[in-house]
Design a protein around this motif. Structure first.
Motif, PDB file in Angstrom:
ATOM      1  N   ILE A  56      -3.660   1.277  14.477  1.00  0.00           N
ATOM      2  CA  ILE A  56      -3.293   0.014  15.138  1.00  0.00           C
ATOM      3  C   ILE A  56      -2.113  -0.624  14.415  1.00  0.00           C
ATOM      4  O   ILE A  56      -1.107  -1.000  15.022  1.00  0.00           O
ATOM      5  CB  ILE A  56      -4.501  -0.967  15.149  1.00  0.00           C
ATOM      6  CG1 ILE A  56      -5.627  -0.438  16.051  1.00  0.00           C
ATOM      7  CG2 ILE A  56      -4.060  -2.360  15.607  1.00  0.00           C
ATOM      8  CD1 ILE A  56      -6.968  -1.150  15.894  1.00  0.00           C
ATOM      9  N   VAL A  57      -2.228  -0.713  13.088  1.00  0.00           N
ATOM     10  CA  VAL A  57      -1.200  -1.404  12.312  1.00  0.00           C
ATOM     11  C   VAL A  57       0.105  -0.606  12.267  1.00  0.00           C
ATOM     12  O   VAL A  57       1.192  -1.133  12.503  1.00  0.00           O
ATOM     13  CB  VAL A  57      -1.711  -1.660  10.874  1.00  0.00           C
ATOM     14  CG1 VAL A  57      -0.603  -2.163   9.981  1.00  0.00           C
ATOM     15  CG2 VAL A  57      -2.854  -2.666  10.911  1.00  0.00           C
ATOM     16  N   GLU A  58      -0.011   0.693  11.976  1.00  0.00           N
ATOM     17  CA  GLU A  58       1.203   1.497  11.787  1.00  0.00           C
ATOM     18  C   GLU A  58       1.815   1.913  13.118  1.00  0.00           C
ATOM     19  O   GLU A  58       3.028   1.913  13.273  1.00  0.00           O
ATOM     20  CB  GLU A  58       0.882   2.733  10.945  1.00  0.00           C
ATOM     21  CG  GLU A  58       0.392   2.369   9.546  1.00  0.00           C
ATOM     22  CD  GLU A  58       0.619   3.479   8.528  1.00  0.00           C
ATOM     23  OE1 GLU A  58       0.834   4.643   8.943  1.00  0.00           O
ATOM     24  OE2 GLU A  58       0.588   3.174   7.320  1.00  0.00           O
ATOM     25  N   ALA A  66       7.916   0.229   7.586  1.00  0.00           N
ATOM     26  CA  ALA A  66       7.991  -0.864   6.611  1.00  0.00           C
ATOM     27  C   ALA A  66       6.931  -0.685   5.514  1.00  0.00           C
ATOM     28  O   ALA A  66       7.193  -0.936   4.339  1.00  0.00           O
ATOM     29  CB  ALA A  66       7.816  -2.205   7.307  1.00  0.00           C
ATOM     30  N   LEU A  67       5.742  -0.241   5.910  1.00  0.00           N
ATOM     31  CA  LEU A  67       4.686  -0.018   4.913  1.00  0.00           C
ATOM     32  C   LEU A  67       5.046   1.139   3.989  1.00  0.00           C
ATOM     33  O   LEU A  67       4.795   1.110   2.790  1.00  0.00           O
ATOM     34  CB  LEU A  67       3.341   0.229   5.607  1.00  0.00           C
ATOM     35  CG  LEU A  67       2.671  -1.027   6.171  1.00  0.00           C
ATOM     36  CD1 LEU A  67       1.610  -0.672   7.211  1.00  0.00           C
ATOM     37  CD2 LEU A  67       2.052  -1.865   5.056  1.00  0.00           C
ATOM     38  N   LYS A  68       5.676   2.155   4.584  1.00  0.00           N
ATOM     39  CA  LYS A  68       6.083   3.310   3.779  1.00  0.00           C
ATOM     40  C   LYS A  68       7.130   2.884   2.750  1.00  0.00           C
ATOM     41  O   LYS A  68       7.115   3.317   1.601  1.00  0.00           O
ATOM     42  CB  LYS A  68       6.650   4.401   4.703  1.00  0.00           C
ATOM     43  CG  LYS A  68       6.687   5.738   4.025  1.00  0.00           C
ATOM     44  CD  LYS A  68       6.933   6.884   4.979  1.00  0.00           C
ATOM     45  CE  LYS A  68       6.692   8.167   4.227  1.00  0.00           C
ATOM     46  NZ  LYS A  68       5.711   9.018   4.822  1.00  0.00           N
ATOM     47  N   GLU A  69       8.036   2.018   3.190  1.00  0.00           N
ATOM     48  CA  GLU A  69       9.065   1.499   2.289  1.00  0.00           C
ATOM     49  C   GLU A  69       8.411   0.777   1.100  1.00  0.00           C
ATOM     50  O   GLU A  69       8.898   0.849  -0.027  1.00  0.00           O
ATOM     51  CB  GLU A  69       9.977   0.555   3.092  1.00  0.00           C
ATOM     52  CG  GLU A  69      11.201   0.058   2.366  1.00  0.00           C
ATOM     53  CD  GLU A  69      12.045   1.193   1.796  1.00  0.00           C
ATOM     54  OE1 GLU A  69      12.207   2.218   2.491  1.00  0.00           O
ATOM     55  OE2 GLU A  69      12.529   1.050   0.650  1.00  0.00           O
ATOM     56  N   GLN A  70       7.313   0.097   1.343  1.00  0.00           N
ATOM     57  CA  GLN A  70       6.591  -0.585   0.254  1.00  0.00           C
ATOM     58  C   GLN A  70       5.754   0.388  -0.565  1.00  0.00           C
ATOM     59  O   GLN A  70       5.122  -0.021  -1.542  1.00  0.00           O
ATOM     60  CB  GLN A  70       5.657  -1.667   0.816  1.00  0.00           C
ATOM     61  CG  GLN A  70       6.338  -2.752   1.631  1.00  0.00           C
ATOM     62  CD  GLN A  70       7.407  -3.484   0.848  1.00  0.00           C
ATOM     63  OE1 GLN A  70       7.220  -3.775  -0.325  1.00  0.00           O
ATOM     64  NE2 GLN A  70       8.531  -3.744   1.482  1.00  0.00           N
ATOM     65  N   TYR A 106      -2.849   0.564   0.727  1.00  0.00           N
ATOM     66  CA  TYR A 106      -1.710  -0.343   0.577  1.00  0.00           C
ATOM     67  C   TYR A 106      -2.001  -1.313  -0.562  1.00  0.00           C
ATOM     68  O   TYR A 106      -3.147  -1.562  -0.903  1.00  0.00           O
ATOM     69  CB  TYR A 106      -1.500  -1.196   1.836  1.00  0.00           C
ATOM     70  CG  TYR A 106      -1.523  -0.449   3.142  1.00  0.00           C
ATOM     71  CD1 TYR A 106      -0.459   0.377   3.505  1.00  0.00           C
ATOM     72  CD2 TYR A 106      -2.595  -0.574   4.018  1.00  0.00           C
ATOM     73  CE1 TYR A 106      -0.468   1.057   4.723  1.00  0.00           C
ATOM     74  CE2 TYR A 106      -2.607   0.100   5.238  1.00  0.00           C
ATOM     75  CZ  TYR A 106      -1.548   0.915   5.580  1.00  0.00           C
ATOM     76  OH  TYR A 106      -1.559   1.584   6.771  1.00  0.00           O
ATOM     77  N   HIS A 107      -0.944  -1.912  -1.067  1.00  0.00           N
ATOM     78  CA  HIS A 107      -1.134  -3.090  -1.902  1.00  0.00           C
ATOM     79  C   HIS A 107      -1.430  -4.216  -0.917  1.00  0.00           C
ATOM     80  O   HIS A 107      -0.698  -4.406   0.044  1.00  0.00           O
ATOM     81  CB  HIS A 107       0.156  -3.375  -2.684  1.00  0.00           C
ATOM     82  CG  HIS A 107      -0.011  -4.401  -3.764  1.00  0.00           C
ATOM     83  ND1 HIS A 107      -0.402  -5.689  -3.503  1.00  0.00           N
ATOM     84  CD2 HIS A 107       0.155  -4.321  -5.109  1.00  0.00           C
ATOM     85  CE1 HIS A 107      -0.458  -6.359  -4.649  1.00  0.00           C
ATOM     86  NE2 HIS A 107      -0.130  -5.553  -5.640  1.00  0.00           N
ATOM     87  N   LEU A 111       0.678  -5.488   2.661  1.00  0.00           N
ATOM     88  CA  LEU A 111       0.152  -5.508   4.026  1.00  0.00           C
ATOM     89  C   LEU A 111       0.165  -6.942   4.555  1.00  0.00           C
ATOM     90  O   LEU A 111       0.619  -7.206   5.683  1.00  0.00           O
ATOM     91  CB  LEU A 111      -1.277  -4.941   4.038  1.00  0.00           C
ATOM     92  CG  LEU A 111      -2.004  -4.971   5.388  1.00  0.00           C
ATOM     93  CD1 LEU A 111      -1.272  -4.110   6.422  1.00  0.00           C
ATOM     94  CD2 LEU A 111      -3.452  -4.482   5.245  1.00  0.00           C
ATOM     95  N   HIS A 112      -0.288  -7.869   3.732  1.00  0.00           N
ATOM     96  CA  HIS A 112      -0.340  -9.281   4.124  1.00  0.00           C
ATOM     97  C   HIS A 112       1.059  -9.797   4.457  1.00  0.00           C
ATOM     98  O   HIS A 112       1.284 -10.427   5.500  1.00  0.00           O
ATOM     99  CB  HIS A 112      -0.963 -10.074   2.969  1.00  0.00           C
ATOM    100  CG  HIS A 112      -1.277 -11.489   3.307  1.00  0.00           C
ATOM    101  ND1 HIS A 112      -0.491 -12.536   2.933  1.00  0.00           N
ATOM    102  CD2 HIS A 112      -2.312 -12.025   3.994  1.00  0.00           C
ATOM    103  CE1 HIS A 112      -1.026 -13.668   3.375  1.00  0.00           C
ATOM    104  NE2 HIS A 112      -2.131 -13.386   4.020  1.00  0.00           N
TER     105      HIS A 112
END
Ligand SMILES: Cc1cc2nc3c(=O)[nH]c(=O)nc-3n(C[C@H](O)[C@H](O)[C@H](O)COP(=O)(O)OP(=O)(O)OC[C@H]3O[C@@H](n4cnc5c(N)ncnc54)[C@H](O)[C@@H]3O)c2cc1C
Ligand SMILES: *[C@@H]1O[C@H](CO)[C@@H](O)[C@H](O)[C@H]1NC(C)=O
Ligand SMILES: *[C@@H]1O[C@H](CO)[C@@H](O)[C@H](O)[C@H]1NC(C)=O
Ligand SMILES: *[C@@H]1O[C@H](CO)[C@@H](O)[C@H](O)[C@H]1NC(C)=O
Ligand SMILES: CC(=O)N[C@H]1CO[C@H](CO)[C@@H](O)[C@@H]1O
Length: 417
Positions: A56-58, A66-70, A106-107, A111-112
């Motif tokens: 859902i999120v990804e 963006a999450l991968k970048e983090q 995730y950290h 995510l937040h």
């Protein structure tokens, strides 16, 4: 002529509240998130999303890149060590082939932050969600849709989402009485340690590789360490679980920013072998998380108010499902309100109530089953007879991963019954 806008208030800007804001965001909708904290820096933790929630999120919300970048990571296995440093169990977790997505780590702060950005970005035809921090809600009238802030200010909305966590104020308004979270006998210290520091600890790394994409547990008698990497393995999240009575800390309520006492934590783990204590010694900031959950509620909704996330079904972290269920709730809210304005009227309390009831009916069984399973998994040895969970671990794995959104779930349930 334009229709009147749909006004929505979300109480609580945690994972559940921000996810609901994203899912509800649409043209001609005014969405305000009221968050009590100033969103200060938190100590953080590795937070995991099960495959259906990560999808859902990804996927659906497009945050994969963006999450991968983090530095998002795939949780590839679950490894259990005893205090002598012997690997006792290894469960491979890769879920991509069977469930179409991975279990992700995730950290939590990343995510937040990304959920917040997604909710508030101007790059959408829908008006950005307004987030008001330092805005504590103290009461709510579910029928009129009136929300009272601590400052005395009163706000109105057609729909109110109660995403205010385990100590929810909105839950009291919905149920007409206060329902307390139940002590579970366990508390957790949380900390994040730079991996470079851990790699200098030869004793520790002779047993555990902190950069590896997996969740590691070190089991002592009645205490344990649960550890997992975040941000491409550059930082290591440690959760140190102790029985309440031996934690030497008294605070009866914890939030994401509650601090734990470093020396008290060390004395709670004094019996652990020195290699296993190393991460605890290295921790600079220690967070305190008292593990509590709820019994299933009789309802999650009343009038214009719907509870989601921990406010509705706080659960123990043993299945890593708290954030995942919050995200599944948010997806359900989005799906059931998708074209609400073409079928119902925001001003009608009854129209809003009916949708809220449909969401509750769709989500209740699944969230409650996972909640019960999480509780049962916390005390397999102590009270085997007390659980209503009938599924085997393999069946549960199938169940907790085979979820493809609220509408598909509702169709499936109709076919079965
Ligand atoms: C201290 C703590 C540590 C945790 N650690 C982990 C972990 O390490 N790993 C993991 O998987 N899960 C962890 N969890 C559980 C997980 O975070 C939740 O299950 C999941 O994020 C769903 O959260 P939520 O948004 O429903 O609630 P929360 O994350 O609790 O968010 C609720 C939000 O509402 C705000 N709020 C509360 N009351 C009011 C009010 N009256 N007015 C306005 N705002 C209000 C709070 O400040 C908060 O921001 C932790 C939870 C807590 C409380
Ligand atoms: C994590 O790794 C990805 C490549 O896999 C890279 O693009 C990203 O910048 C890295 N992020 C961090 C925070 O290390
Ligand atoms: C850990 O497991 C090994 C191998 O089974 C065993 O020899 C050792 O005694 C165990 N240690 C503890 C503390 O249980
Ligand atoms: C689902 O249930 C299984 C079986 O208990 C558990 O091992 C797993 O951690 C849970 N989550 C996922 C994604 O499988
Ligand atoms: C990640 C994911 O979507 N997993 C499963 C979700 O549920 C459906 C079935 O309902 C599966 O087909 C997906 O693979």
């Amino acid at each position: 002529m334009t229709d009147p806008a749909f006004n929505i208030i979300i109480v609580g800007g945690g994972i559940a509240g921000l996810a609901a804001a994203i899912a509800l965001r649409a043209e001609r909708r005014n969405i305000t998130v009221l968050e009590q904290s100033p969103f200060n820096k938190e100590i953080g933790a590795t937070i995991s999303l099960q495959p259906n929630a990560s999808k859902i999120v990804e996927g659906q919300w497009g945050l994969e890149a963006a999450l991968k970048e983090q530095g998002s990571m795939v949780d590839e296995a679950f490894e259990v060590y005893n205090t002598s440093g012997t690997l006792e169990m290894r469960i491979p977790l890769s879920t991509k082939e069977r469930f179409g997505a991975e279990r992700m780590m995730y950290h939590r702060a990343d995510l937040h932050q990304l959920l917040k950005t997604k909710a508030t970005t101007a790059a959408s035809p829908a008006p950005p969600v307004q987030i008001r921090v330092s805005s504590r809600v103290i009461g709510c009238d579910c029928e009129t849709g009136e929300v009272q802030l601590e400052t005395g200010e009163v706000l109105h909305a057609h729909l109110i989402i109660g995403a205010d966590g385990i100590k929810s104020t909105l839950r009291t308004a919905v149920l007409g009485k206060e329902i307390d979270a139940l002590p579970t006998g366990l508390s957790a210290y949380r900390m994040m340690i730079p991996t470079t520091k851990l790699l200098q600890e030869s004793e520790f790394v002779s047993v555990i590789s902190p950069e590896k994409s997996c969740t590691t547990m070190v089991m002592g008698q009645d205490r344990r360490l649960v550890m997992s990497p975040a941000r491409n393995g550059s930082i290591y999240g440690v959760v140190a679980l102790v029985p309440d009575e031996s934690m030497h800390e008294s605070s009866s309520h914890t939030s994401w920013t509650t601090k734990g006492d470093h020396s008290k934590m060390l004395s709670s783990f004094a019996e652990f072998p020195s290699w296993a204590q190393r991460p605890l010694h290295l921790a600079k900031d220690v967070g305190l998380w008292q593990l509590r959950d709820l019994d299933p509620l009789s309802s999650w909704c009343r009038g214009r108010v719907l509870l989601i996330g921990d406010a509705a079904h706080a659960m123990l972290p043993t299945q890593g499902q708290g954030a995942s269920q919050a995200i599944e709730d948010a997806e359900a809210v989005g799906a059931f309100y998708e074209d609400f304005e073409t079928k119902g009227r925001p001003e009608s309390g009854l129209d809003v109530q009916h949708v809220n009831e449909a969401i509750f009916n769709c989500r209740y069984d699944r969230a409650t089953t996972i909640q019960a399973y999480s509780r049962a998994a916390a005390k397999p040895a102590t009270d085997p007879g007390s659980t209503k969970v009938k599924m085997s671990p393999a069946e549960f794995m199938e169940y907790n991963c085979s979820y493809d959104g609220a509408l598909e779930w509702a169709r499936r349930s109709t076919v079965v019954s």
